[in-house]
Design a protein around this motif. Structure first.
Motif, short mmCIF file in Angstrom:
data_model
loop_
_atom_site.label_atom_id
_atom_site.label_comp_id
_atom_site.label_asym_id
_atom_site.label_seq_id
_atom_site.Cartn_x
_atom_site.Cartn_y
_atom_site.Cartn_z
N ILE A 54 0.86 -1.18 0.00
CA ILE A 54 0.00 0.00 0.00
C ILE A 54 0.90 1.22 0.00
O ILE A 54 1.74 1.40 0.89
N LYS A 55 0.73 2.08 -1.00
CA LYS A 55 1.58 3.27 -1.14
C LYS A 55 1.32 4.28 -0.04
O LYS A 55 0.26 4.31 0.57
N ASP A 56 2.28 5.16 0.16
CA ASP A 56 2.19 6.25 1.12
C ASP A 56 1.03 7.16 0.73
O ASP A 56 0.81 7.45 -0.44
N ASP A 57 0.28 7.62 1.73
CA ASP A 57 -0.84 8.52 1.47
C ASP A 57 -0.40 9.97 1.29
O ASP A 57 -1.22 10.86 1.13
N GLY A 58 0.89 10.22 1.35
CA GLY A 58 1.42 11.57 1.18
C GLY A 58 2.02 12.13 2.46
O GLY A 58 2.86 13.02 2.42
N SER A 59 1.59 11.63 3.61
CA SER A 59 2.09 12.18 4.87
C SER A 59 3.56 11.84 5.08
O SER A 59 4.32 12.65 5.60
N ALA A 78 3.15 0.41 3.31
CA ALA A 78 2.73 -0.60 4.28
C ALA A 78 2.45 -1.91 3.55
O ALA A 78 2.02 -1.92 2.40
N ASN A 79 2.71 -3.01 4.24
CA ASN A 79 2.33 -4.32 3.71
C ASN A 79 0.84 -4.50 3.89
O ASN A 79 0.26 -4.07 4.89
N ILE A 127 -11.38 -6.85 -1.18
CA ILE A 127 -11.03 -5.76 -0.28
C ILE A 127 -9.52 -5.76 -0.07
O ILE A 127 -8.88 -6.80 -0.16
N VAL A 128 -8.97 -4.58 0.18
CA VAL A 128 -7.54 -4.43 0.46
C VAL A 128 -7.42 -3.88 1.88
O VAL A 128 -8.06 -2.90 2.23
N ILE A 129 -6.58 -4.56 2.69
CA ILE A 129 -6.39 -4.15 4.07
C ILE A 129 -4.90 -4.11 4.39
O ILE A 129 -4.10 -4.76 3.72
N LYS A 130 -4.54 -3.37 5.42
CA LYS A 130 -3.15 -3.36 5.89
C LYS A 130 -2.89 -4.62 6.69
O LYS A 130 -3.76 -5.12 7.38
N GLY A 131 -1.66 -5.12 6.62
CA GLY A 131 -1.27 -6.30 7.39
C GLY A 131 -1.47 -7.57 6.59
O GLY A 131 -2.06 -7.57 5.51
N ASN A 132 -0.94 -8.67 7.11
CA ASN A 132 -1.07 -9.99 6.49
C ASN A 132 -1.55 -10.95 7.56
O ASN A 132 -0.76 -11.42 8.37
#
Length: 145
Positions: free
Chosen positions: A50-55, A98-99, A115-120
């Motif tokens: 997951i790419k950086d949101d800009g922050s 983020a992974n 759906i796409v979520i953070k973490g595995n």
């Protein structure tokens, strides 16, 4: 000058380490809203980035610019400031990644969703509860059998 650098590092560490809870994170405007959920079974799970949101880019460039401005004098200081900002921008974009997982889920209603979520955390066959905030996924939890 060193005192300023120490203060900047302390502020950065405080900002980056405030959250200690490993639970879900809710936006301050919608934590008390009614959420809906659906139950389903994971069909496939594949890792994604997951790419950086800009922050990350913003704070990296800001910190890099400040640190770069502490180096050199004259034209060298200008180049160090520019280089610090560019280096911080790149480093921040990498740190901000983020992974995550892309889950294909068959809902109990028969509908299939992705759906796409953070973490595995999930594998095929896992039963999951998908908590929705409007049309967005707020949280995905494994249901223990």
């Amino acid at each position: 000058m060193k005192k300023f650098l120490y203060i900047l590092i302390a502020i950065t560490l405080m900002i980056s380490g405030c959250a200690t809870n490993e639970g879900p994170e809710y936006d301050g405007r919608n934590y008390n809203q009614i959420k809906r959920y659906e139950i389903g079974t994971v069909i496939t799970s594949k890792p994604v980035v997951i790419k950086d949101d800009g922050s990350g880019k913003f704070f990296g460039a800001l910190i890099g610019t400040v640190l770069g401005s502490l180096v050199g004098s004259g034209a060298g200081k200008t180049l160090a400031t520019l280089g610090g900002g560019l280096g911080g921008y790149y480093a921040g974009s990498e740190v901000g990644k983020a992974n995550g997982e892309e889950l294909s889920v068959e809902l109990d209603s028969g509908e299939q969703v992705v759906i796409v979520i953070k973490g595995n955390r999930f594998v095929a066959g896992d039963r999951v509860k998908i908590i929705k905030d409007g049309n967005k996924v707020a949280q995905v939890d494994k249901i223990n059998k």
